[in-house]
Enzyme design. Structure first.
Site, PDB file in Angstrom:
ATOM      1  NE  ARG A  47      -5.662  -3.239   6.468  1.00  0.00           N
ATOM      2  CZ  ARG A  47      -5.063  -2.211   5.867  1.00  0.00           C
ATOM      3  NH1 ARG A  47      -5.353  -0.982   6.205  1.00  0.00           N
ATOM      4  NH2 ARG A  47      -4.175  -2.429   4.918  1.00  0.00           N
ATOM      5  CG  HIS A  51      -1.477  -3.694   9.296  1.00  0.00           C
ATOM      6  ND1 HIS A  51      -1.446  -2.604   8.466  1.00  0.00           N
ATOM      7  CD2 HIS A  51      -1.921  -4.721   8.528  1.00  0.00           C
ATOM      8  CE1 HIS A  51      -1.851  -2.953   7.256  1.00  0.00           C
ATOM      9  NE2 HIS A  51      -2.156  -4.221   7.268  1.00  0.00           N
ATOM     10  CG  HIS A 174      -8.915  -9.516   2.740  1.00  0.00           C
ATOM     11  ND1 HIS A 174      -7.958  -9.442   1.760  1.00  0.00           N
ATOM     12  CD2 HIS A 174      -8.451  -8.760   3.768  1.00  0.00           C
ATOM     13  CE1 HIS A 174      -6.954  -8.676   2.179  1.00  0.00           C
ATOM     14  NE2 HIS A 174      -7.225  -8.254   3.388  1.00  0.00           N
ATOM     15  CD1 TRP A 190     -11.528  -8.861  -0.893  1.00  0.00           C
ATOM     16  CD2 TRP A 190     -11.855  -7.557   0.900  1.00  0.00           C
ATOM     17  NE1 TRP A 190     -10.370  -8.152  -0.664  1.00  0.00           N
ATOM     18  CE2 TRP A 190     -10.540  -7.349   0.432  1.00  0.00           C
ATOM     19  CE3 TRP A 190     -12.266  -6.840   2.034  1.00  0.00           C
ATOM     20  CZ2 TRP A 190      -9.643  -6.462   1.048  1.00  0.00           C
ATOM     21  CZ3 TRP A 190     -11.382  -5.958   2.636  1.00  0.00           C
ATOM     22  CH2 TRP A 190     -10.094  -5.770   2.141  1.00  0.00           C
TER      23      TRP A 190
HETATM   24 ZN1  ZEM Z   1      -5.908  -7.070   4.683  1.00  0.00          ZN
HETATM   25  N1  ZEM Z   1      -6.121  -5.363   3.596  1.00  0.00           N
HETATM   26  N2  ZEM Z   1      -4.314  -7.625   3.533  1.00  0.00           N
HETATM   27  N3  ZEM Z   1      -5.607  -8.699   5.867  1.00  0.00           N
HETATM   28  N4  ZEM Z   1      -7.422  -6.492   5.863  1.00  0.00           N
HETATM   29  C1  ZEM Z   1      -7.115  -4.427   3.744  1.00  0.00           C
HETATM   30  C2  ZEM Z   1      -8.162  -4.475   4.646  1.00  0.00           C
HETATM   31  C3  ZEM Z   1      -8.315  -5.448   5.618  1.00  0.00           C
HETATM   32  C4  ZEM Z   1      -3.805  -6.939   2.446  1.00  0.00           C
HETATM   33  C5  ZEM Z   1      -4.116  -5.618   2.099  1.00  0.00           C
HETATM   34  O1  ZEM Z   1      -3.242  -4.907   1.261  1.00  0.00           O
HETATM   35  C6  ZEM Z   1      -5.303  -4.952   2.567  1.00  0.00           C
HETATM   36  C7  ZEM Z   1      -4.661  -9.679   5.701  1.00  0.00           C
HETATM   37  C8  ZEM Z   1      -3.856  -9.814   4.581  1.00  0.00           C
HETATM   38  C9  ZEM Z   1      -3.702  -8.841   3.600  1.00  0.00           C
HETATM   39  C10 ZEM Z   1      -7.906  -7.173   6.954  1.00  0.00           C
HETATM   40  C11 ZEM Z   1      -7.301  -8.255   7.581  1.00  0.00           C
HETATM   41  C12 ZEM Z   1      -6.233  -8.955   7.068  1.00  0.00           C
HETATM   42  C13 ZEM Z   1      -6.936  -3.381   2.793  1.00  0.00           C
HETATM   43  C14 ZEM Z   1      -7.827  -2.151   2.684  1.00  0.00           C
HETATM   44  C15 ZEM Z   1      -5.821  -3.713   2.049  1.00  0.00           C
HETATM   45  C16 ZEM Z   1      -5.274  -2.875   0.904  1.00  0.00           C
HETATM   46  C17 ZEM Z   1      -7.364  -1.079   3.676  1.00  0.00           C
HETATM   47  C18 ZEM Z   1      -8.243   0.150   3.611  1.00  0.00           C
HETATM   48  O2  ZEM Z   1      -8.255   0.787   2.549  1.00  0.00           O
HETATM   49  O3  ZEM Z   1      -8.906   0.456   4.621  1.00  0.00           O
HETATM   50  C19 ZEM Z   1      -2.830  -7.783   1.775  1.00  0.00           C
HETATM   51  C20 ZEM Z   1      -2.036  -7.423   0.547  1.00  0.00           C
HETATM   52  C21 ZEM Z   1      -2.785  -8.967   2.489  1.00  0.00           C
HETATM   53  C22 ZEM Z   1      -1.999 -10.210   2.236  1.00  0.00           C
HETATM   54  C23 ZEM Z   1      -1.504 -10.556   1.083  1.00  0.00           C
HETATM   55  C24 ZEM Z   1      -4.658 -10.561   6.829  1.00  0.00           C
HETATM   56  C25 ZEM Z   1      -3.700 -11.738   7.007  1.00  0.00           C
HETATM   57  C26 ZEM Z   1      -5.629 -10.105   7.695  1.00  0.00           C
HETATM   58  C27 ZEM Z   1      -6.043 -10.594   9.047  1.00  0.00           C
HETATM   59  C28 ZEM Z   1      -5.774 -11.806   9.517  1.00  0.00           C
HETATM   60  C29 ZEM Z   1      -9.159  -6.587   7.377  1.00  0.00           C
HETATM   61  C30 ZEM Z   1     -10.058  -7.093   8.498  1.00  0.00           C
HETATM   62  C31 ZEM Z   1      -9.411  -5.501   6.532  1.00  0.00           C
HETATM   63  C32 ZEM Z   1     -10.621  -4.556   6.536  1.00  0.00           C
HETATM   64  C33 ZEM Z   1     -10.305  -3.296   7.317  1.00  0.00           C
HETATM   65  C34 ZEM Z   1     -11.453  -2.307   7.350  1.00  0.00           C
HETATM   66  O4  ZEM Z   1     -11.204  -1.192   7.777  1.00  0.00           O
HETATM   67  O5  ZEM Z   1     -12.584  -2.649   6.984  1.00  0.00           O
END
Ligand code: ZEM
Length: 295
Positions: A47, A51, A174, A190
């Site tokens: 993540r 970001h 996800h 997820w």
């Molecule tokens: Zn995420 N993501 N993401 N994402 N994401 C979360 C967690 C993780 C969105 C988003 O709002 C959120 C992509 C696209 C998008 C990962 C990778 C990628 C979380 C939870 C949210 C709310 C955060 C938390 O509470 O810790 C939205 C709206 C997206 C697009 C529409 C893309 C593209 C990614 C990578 C290529 C990953 C790996 C996580 C899990 C993080 C963790 O700490 O377990």
């Protein structure tokens, strides 16, 4: 002399083998997570790579992983980045050991290592990012808002230069990790295997019945059967929007296609905003997994 050794130090030109050493160290550190989230820093490190890169704006050439500006305030305090200090702190240990690597290269290489070590596809990667200054920081609001619909998702990802197919492929990340109430406010994983890179995210989107969770937190969905999995509103949109749905269905049905498309889109994401001439190699490298180096 001291002057000479200082010169030698600044002239150190790391090779692919040096970056492989960093990769190997990242793989170790990701696994050494104790009680933290299923015993892995892999998802949160992935993540961070996302970001750090996803702030890119094609129109102005600003944002992206080049300058690793999330080291600075206010970007480190942007709401979307809540919780990513965990990943930055894990990376800092490695930076102390390999001081020659730039933060942008380190964070993006860590994203690659996370995907590959969690049984995902190989992701081409090459170094060349340089550490920048606070003045290079992008404004807040460049990352997607999980409560929004298809037009917002398209605004955000088209700004980076992605199309619908790439958007859907990237969201398959996800399969990994979870939401934390003290970070985004959302809650839960997820998939049933949050440290394994799979296409289960798409399969679950179509195979399970998703209902709005009744709780005090932000609007999210839960699977009707077990109530142990979640989807963000933006995840669910991939089954509702006609164009997104076509790709999501294809990835649910064909894991090889998903791996191939994720790899390409993620490699592209990690290079957004890095001037081509900064890259040390004309073609990206394939780093070896820890397992591959054992044989
Ligand atoms: Zn995420 N993501 N993401 N994402 N994401 C979360 C967690 C993780 C969105 C988003 O709002 C959120 C992509 C696209 C998008 C990962 C990778 C990628 C979380 C939870 C949210 C709310 C955060 C938390 O509470 O810790 C939205 C709206 C997206 C697009 C529409 C893309 C593209 C990614 C990578 C290529 C990953 C790996 C996580 C899990 C993080 C963790 O700490 O377990």
């Amino acid at each position: 002399s001291a002057a000479q050794s200082a010169k030698v130090a600044t002239n150190f030109v790391p090779t692919k083998a040096d970056y492989q050493k960093v990769y190997n160290r990242i793989a170790e550190v990701i696994d050494d997570a104790g009680d933290y989230d299923n015993g892995s820093f892999g998802p949160v490190v992935l993540r961070l790579a996302w970001h750090a890169s996803g702030t890119y704006d094609k129109a102005t050439g600003t944002g992206g992983s080049n300058y690793a500006t999330m080291r600075f305030q206010p970007e480190s305090l942007h709401g979307a980045n809540a919780g990513l200090h965990v990943a930055r702190e894990v990376m800092e240990k490695i930076k102390q050991e390999f001081s020659w690597i730039s933060y942008g290269d380190l964070w993006t290489l860590a994203g690659v290592a996370a995907v590959q070590e969690m049984a995902g596809p190989k992701v081409p990667w090459r170094p060349g990012r340089i550490d920048g200054f606070e003045s290079h920081s992008p404004p807040d609001g460049r990352l997607p808002d999980a409560s929004q619909g298809a037009p917002h998702i398209r605004d955000i990802f088209y700004r980076m230069g992605f199309d619908d197919q790439e958007i859907v492929a990237l969201c398959g990340a996800h399969a990994l990790g979870r939401c934390h109430t003290d970070r985004s406010g959302y809650d839960g994983p997820w998939t049933f295997s949050p440290t394994m890179f799979t296409n289960d995210y798409y399969k679950l989107l179509f195979d399970e019945k998703w209902v709005w969770r009744k709780w005090n937190g932000p609007k999210q969905l839960e699977d009707k059967k077990t109530k142990s999995l979640m989807m963000l509103p933006t995840d669910y949109v991939l089954t509702q929007d006609k164009s997104f749905k076509k790709y999501a269905k294809a990835y649910a049905d064909d894991v090889d296609l998903f791996f191939k498309d994720f790899s390409a889109a993620f490699a592209k994401l990690l290079e957004l905003g890095v001037p081509t001439q900064q890259f040390v190699a004309s073609e990206a490298w394939i780093m070896q997994t820890v397992d591959e180096q054992k044989s």
